[in-house]
Enzyme design. Structure first.
Site, mmCIF file in Angstrom:
data_model
loop_
_atom_site.group_PDB
_atom_site.id
_atom_site.type_symbol
_atom_site.label_atom_id
_atom_site.label_comp_id
_atom_site.label_asym_id
_atom_site.label_seq_id
_atom_site.Cartn_x
_atom_site.Cartn_y
_atom_site.Cartn_z
ATOM 1 N N HIS A 47 -2.051 9.083 -28.022
ATOM 2 C CA HIS A 47 -2.381 7.804 -27.363
ATOM 3 C C HIS A 47 -3.154 6.892 -28.311
ATOM 4 O O HIS A 47 -2.965 5.671 -28.306
ATOM 5 C CB HIS A 47 -3.191 8.044 -26.094
ATOM 6 C CG HIS A 47 -2.370 8.580 -24.947
ATOM 7 N ND1 HIS A 47 -2.933 9.124 -23.822
ATOM 8 C CD2 HIS A 47 -1.036 8.643 -24.751
ATOM 9 C CE1 HIS A 47 -1.983 9.508 -22.984
ATOM 10 N NE2 HIS A 47 -0.817 9.233 -23.525
ATOM 11 N N GLU B 9 8.363 16.330 -26.465
ATOM 12 C CA GLU B 9 7.798 16.852 -25.213
ATOM 13 C C GLU B 9 8.434 18.204 -24.865
ATOM 14 O O GLU B 9 7.779 19.072 -24.300
ATOM 15 C CB GLU B 9 8.003 15.855 -24.059
ATOM 16 C CG GLU B 9 7.271 14.522 -24.245
ATOM 17 C CD GLU B 9 5.788 14.569 -23.855
ATOM 18 O OE1 GLU B 9 5.282 15.649 -23.498
ATOM 19 O OE2 GLU B 9 5.127 13.512 -23.936
ATOM 20 N N LYS C 243 2.815 11.015 -11.932
ATOM 21 C CA LYS C 243 1.900 10.114 -12.633
ATOM 22 C C LYS C 243 2.602 8.786 -12.844
ATOM 23 O O LYS C 243 3.671 8.734 -13.458
ATOM 24 C CB LYS C 243 1.493 10.703 -13.985
ATOM 25 C CG LYS C 243 0.379 11.725 -13.898
ATOM 26 C CD LYS C 243 -0.182 12.012 -15.287
ATOM 27 C CE LYS C 243 -1.283 13.050 -15.233
ATOM 28 N NZ LYS C 243 -1.793 13.365 -16.589
ATOM 29 N N ARG D 67 -3.615 21.159 -15.231
ATOM 30 C CA ARG D 67 -2.575 20.173 -15.539
ATOM 31 C C ARG D 67 -2.823 19.482 -16.870
ATOM 32 O O ARG D 67 -1.888 19.021 -17.539
ATOM 33 C CB ARG D 67 -2.449 19.140 -14.410
ATOM 34 C CG ARG D 67 -1.358 18.125 -14.693
ATOM 35 C CD ARG D 67 -1.000 17.259 -13.501
ATOM 36 N NE ARG D 67 -0.002 16.278 -13.931
ATOM 37 C CZ ARG D 67 0.727 15.546 -13.116
ATOM 38 N NH1 ARG D 67 0.586 15.659 -11.820
ATOM 39 N NH2 ARG D 67 1.610 14.691 -13.596
ATOM 40 N N HIS E 152 -1.607 14.581 -26.925
ATOM 41 C CA HIS E 152 -1.607 13.249 -26.324
ATOM 42 C C HIS E 152 -2.874 12.455 -26.608
ATOM 43 O O HIS E 152 -2.830 11.229 -26.641
ATOM 44 C CB HIS E 152 -1.386 13.351 -24.805
ATOM 45 C CG HIS E 152 0.049 13.606 -24.429
ATOM 46 N ND1 HIS E 152 0.756 14.703 -24.868
ATOM 47 C CD2 HIS E 152 0.923 12.896 -23.657
ATOM 48 C CE1 HIS E 152 1.987 14.659 -24.373
ATOM 49 N NE2 HIS E 152 2.122 13.583 -23.638
ATOM 50 N N HIS F 170 6.420 6.955 -27.744
ATOM 51 C CA HIS F 170 5.451 7.913 -27.208
ATOM 52 C C HIS F 170 5.684 9.319 -27.772
ATOM 53 O O HIS F 170 4.742 9.984 -28.239
ATOM 54 C CB HIS F 170 5.540 7.921 -25.672
ATOM 55 C CG HIS F 170 4.684 8.963 -25.022
ATOM 56 N ND1 HIS F 170 3.311 8.963 -25.110
ATOM 57 C CD2 HIS F 170 5.012 10.056 -24.285
ATOM 58 C CE1 HIS F 170 2.828 10.004 -24.455
ATOM 59 N NE2 HIS F 170 3.834 10.684 -23.940
ATOM 60 N N GLU G 58 -4.570 16.827 -11.565
ATOM 61 C CA GLU G 58 -5.238 17.106 -12.831
ATOM 62 C C GLU G 58 -6.735 17.319 -12.692
ATOM 63 O O GLU G 58 -7.530 16.693 -13.380
ATOM 64 C CB GLU G 58 -4.931 15.986 -13.859
ATOM 65 C CG GLU G 58 -5.199 16.428 -15.289
ATOM 66 C CD GLU G 58 -4.569 15.505 -16.337
ATOM 67 O OE1 GLU G 58 -3.392 15.176 -16.192
ATOM 68 O OE2 GLU G 58 -5.271 15.139 -17.274
ATOM 69 N N ARG H 143 0.815 -1.237 0.000
ATOM 70 C CA ARG H 143 0.000 0.000 0.000
ATOM 71 C C ARG H 143 0.839 1.272 0.000
ATOM 72 O O ARG H 143 0.376 2.325 0.433
ATOM 73 C CB ARG H 143 -0.988 0.011 1.169
ATOM 74 C CG ARG H 143 -2.013 -1.104 1.089
ATOM 75 C CD ARG H 143 -3.245 -0.837 1.923
ATOM 76 N NE ARG H 143 -4.064 -2.042 1.964
ATOM 77 C CZ ARG H 143 -3.956 -2.985 2.891
ATOM 78 N NH1 ARG H 143 -3.076 -2.853 3.859
ATOM 79 N NH2 ARG H 143 -4.727 -4.049 2.838
ATOM 80 N N ASN I 175 -1.102 17.647 -21.750
ATOM 81 C CA ASN I 175 -1.456 16.586 -22.685
ATOM 82 C C ASN I 175 -1.677 17.071 -24.110
ATOM 83 O O ASN I 175 -2.329 16.390 -24.904
ATOM 84 C CB ASN I 175 -2.711 15.853 -22.183
ATOM 85 C CG ASN I 175 -2.379 14.884 -21.076
ATOM 86 O OD1 ASN I 175 -1.399 14.143 -21.176
ATOM 87 N ND2 ASN I 175 -3.169 14.885 -20.027
ATOM 88 N N LYS J 12 7.041 22.152 -16.231
ATOM 89 C CA LYS J 12 6.171 21.082 -15.749
ATOM 90 C C LYS J 12 5.926 21.214 -14.252
ATOM 91 O O LYS J 12 4.799 21.056 -13.775
ATOM 92 C CB LYS J 12 6.769 19.714 -16.075
ATOM 93 C CG LYS J 12 5.912 18.574 -15.530
ATOM 94 C CD LYS J 12 5.877 17.331 -16.363
ATOM 95 C CE LYS J 12 4.808 16.380 -15.855
ATOM 96 N NZ LYS J 12 4.802 15.098 -16.536
#
Lengths: 359, 359
Positions: free
Chosen positions: B249, B182, B140, B238, B245, B262, B234, B118, B242, B224
């Site tokens: 994606h 990026e 992330k 935020r 993206h 990517h 987000e 956890r 993307n 960033k």
């Protein structure tokens, strides 16, 4: 209906406890984020309660995820089937998952909610006594690993918990007893008056007296909520909730998940912890016997499985989450209603305790 | 060496940027919790840098987890092999995981740290340009699902990030270019002067000028860190990170994870987003052309794969994490250095844009 608040700042949430709550559509609605819902349940519980729950959610887009029933299915592979279904039905970040089932369903649905798109909301509707008094309160979620129970998971608090006492009508005897193991635990670790109340009312509880069960659920949840509010992520005191669990998890892992119910393993583990506390001179034999007597009346095992050896216990306990830098820490008793977490048990004492227990 | 602080209250952490940092044993040590460490790396990076890193960690118990290299291995099954190793070596809650690799290693190691018992600590040592400027900053973490990229994960901040510029000496050209996608993104979404600096310095960056690369990493991380500090999980702003993206994606998922890098998919996606912004009348053709020119100089693709259809884009984009109640939201440009998140793109405009892009 009674309402209990779990006090965790902006993660606070209510627990509703009472009869026939599943039909009440005003309980869950205020906690829904959007129009998407996924109900996660299992093959045993869904035929009993899914329709009732769905009636109170009419007009919403509902995905049903029905998992196989049992602790042996609480793993990453089965977890992934929840994600499959959520993605197939194009659930977004504003979806709400609802756990309808016992501890396994609650833990898996909660963990799925913690991870799906990096976190969505969920609601707990626990349908076993054990889930109502333990696993649905406090935000511990997760799955098992072949090498250790609950080793993969997250802290993720539900938006609300609906503990409907009426569901106990369909609960198998063995499951009822398993829940009582955790109920008795609260008396032992932090609530002596509750332990005495349990001694006076255990027959009523076993006979499923609704009033007695409602009282047991309420006082158990109160105790757990108090401990969790003090130490949400188990930096310290929260670990006392694990009385009997280090031994118990070893039993569950060794026997194969689902062979012993979690509560059964905890019951045997609790007696082992009480015995060890006595060996350390912290409690007297009379208290050990009172604990054993209460667990026996609750129809629970009080010795570990016959095929387990001390060496097996030691090996399985070495991966316990309470181990720090290789040092095993155990939850033991210093008196009735007084548990402590200790890393100071002499190895020889622990060994002789395991030898005795495994005879 | 430069130090940049990511400001997130009690989850704040430093990013160290400079040359030959892997050898410096005083950087990582202050962030270790106990004596247990697990380094998660891959078959490409480990032979290059694992020994150097281990030398700076002498005297500690180190578990090595070497994963296969590639986006196609960023899934729950491979994640589980990290847990296997941690449990076999009896890692406790005070262990520290170290991600030594690119974005895939960082995302998986971070997610493993988020879930193991956890939640345990982790440190990022990104070895690609893309990981240094993007995936290692902001917490992330996660893995892919067959039906969508990064669909399973958690927000879990590292204790520190060590961005060693010297590792670019061994970075393949294609990976360098992917990182530049990026870098260029930051100029477009929130830093017009940086975009202009990139136009003036793109040749130096492609030629691996160390000073230029260090500057690009620093300014990207600054941008960033600022956005993430404002909106860690987000809830709003935020999402501008993307840009490109949502289209990207879809390309990655359609082509099969690992076929397009990517950054390559983001580059093509960025041009699609810029084109759509122009169609909406928000930016002029000149800016679209400047973006294309810069991406081409960085040796990046500026059109989607030839085999993709508008219908495929629409289907794959429907599971995007920015979708709210079934409504697609896109990151678009209102000017140089000015991105917005919008759910108001007319369907016919999006379709005609996809038709053009997929010609």
């Amino acid at each position: 209906m009674q309402t209990l608040k779990v006090d965790l700042g902006d993660r606070s949430y209510p627990i509703y406890i009472g009869s026939s709550l599943l039909d009440q559509d005003d309980l869950i609605h205020p906690f829904l984020n959007g129009s998407q819902i996924a109900i996660v349940s299992n093959e045993t519980v869904a035929p009993l309660y899914l329709q009732t729950l769905k009636q109170s959610l009419s007009g919403l887009k509902i995905t049903e995820v029905i998992l196989p029933d049992g602790e042996q299915y609480k793993n990453l592979d089965v977890l992934n089937t929840i994600f499959d279904q959520l993605l197939k039905d194009v659930h977004g970040r504003k979806t709400t998952l609802i756990a309808l089932g016992g501890g396994v369903i609650g833990d898996m649905c909660g963990f799925a909610a913690a991870c799906y798109q990096r976190g969505v909301d969920y609601i707990q509707i626990p349908t076993t006594l054990l889930a109502q008094v333990d696993s649905s309160v406090g935000g511990k979620t997760g799955v098992n690993h072949a090498l250790g129970k609950n080793m993969i998971g997250a802290f993720h608090q539900p938006k609300c918990v609906v503990a409907d006492i009426s569901v106990f009508k369909t609960l198998p005897d063995r499951e009822l007893s398993a829940g009582l193991a955790e109920v008795i635990k609260y008396g032992l670790i932090c609530d002596a008056p509750f332990f005495e109340w349990l001694e006076a009312n255990i027959e009523k509880l076993v006979a499923r007296d609704e009033k007695a069960l409602a009282e047991a659920v309420l006082r158990s949840c109160q105790n757990k909520a108090e401990v969790v509010a003090e130490d949400e992520k188990e930096g310290g005191r929260r670990a006392i909730l694990n009385l009997g669990h280090t031994f118990g998890h070893a039993i569950e892992t060794h026997e194969g998940y689902g062979v012993w119910l979690h509560g059964e393993a905890v019951a045997a583990g609790t007696v082992m912890a009480a015995d060890l506390s006595k060996k350390l001179g912290w409690i007297d034999e009379a208290l050990v016997q009172r604990a054993i007597k209460l667990l026996v009346k609750a129809k629970l095992p009080v010795v570990p499985p016959q095929d387990m050896t001390p060496a097996q216990f030691m090996e399985l306990m070495s991966v316990d989450k309470k181990v720090v830098d290789g040092k095993l820490r155990l939850v033991l008793l210093k008196g009735l209603g007084e548990a402590v977490v200790t890393g100071d048990v002499p190895q020889d004492l622990l060994h002789s305790q395991l030898e005795e227990s495994c005879k």
